[in-house]
Design a protein around this motif. Structure first.
Motif: not given
Length: 151
Positions: A69-90
């Motif tokens: 989700k990209s609603n700059l300048p107010h919010e940016l939501h991303t995920t990061y995926d690597t071996k064994g980890i799924h990270n959700i950043q809001k």
């Protein structure tokens, strides 16, 4: 595992976003970042992906960032995926009297016994690293201090 970190950066919201949204700046506040590669034609659009390569100590790893989700300048939501980890950043950005409040909600999902064990035994390490990125961005954005040239 879920937690929230936040920091106030002494920059107006528009200047804050210009510094945060420039991938060339990441090396100055994400210690260990070796390189990044845009994987999408429209780098800031929802669904866009970027490959990130890090080296921390002797450990090297790669992850893929996906903008959900990209609603700059107010919010940016991303995920990061690597071996064994799924990270959700809001990430939420708020103008507070000419400064920017950055609120970052983190959720880590672990797979595999080893990563689940690390997540269970060391939750503080994840929170500490998240806060370090916020503090390092603040130092870079406000003073030009780079993790590449520690003072």
């Amino acid at each position: 595992m879920k937690y929230t970190t936040e920091i106030t950066v002494n920059l107006p919201l528009d200047e804050f976003i210009k510094k945060l949204d420039n991938p060339e700046h990441m090396k100055h506040w994400q210690e260990g970042l070796q390189e990044y590669q845009l994987l999408s034609d429209r780098p800031n659009a929802e669904g866009a992906q970027m490959s990130l390569k890090y080296k921390m100590g002797k450990r090297e790893f790669e992850m893929v960032e996906t903008i959900i989700k990209s609603n700059l300048p107010h919010e940016l939501h991303t995920t990061y995926d690597t071996k064994g980890i799924h990270n959700i950043q809001k990430n939420y950005f708020k103008d507070v009297e000419g400064k920017t409040l950055w609120i970052s909600e983190s959720e880590f999902q672990f797979s595999g016994l080893g990563m689940k064990l690390i997540g269970f035994l060391m939750p503080g390490a994840f929170k500490k690293q998240s806060m370090k990125y916020l503090k390092d961005f603040k130092a870079f954005a406000e003073n030009g201090t780079s993790v590449l040239n520690p003072q």
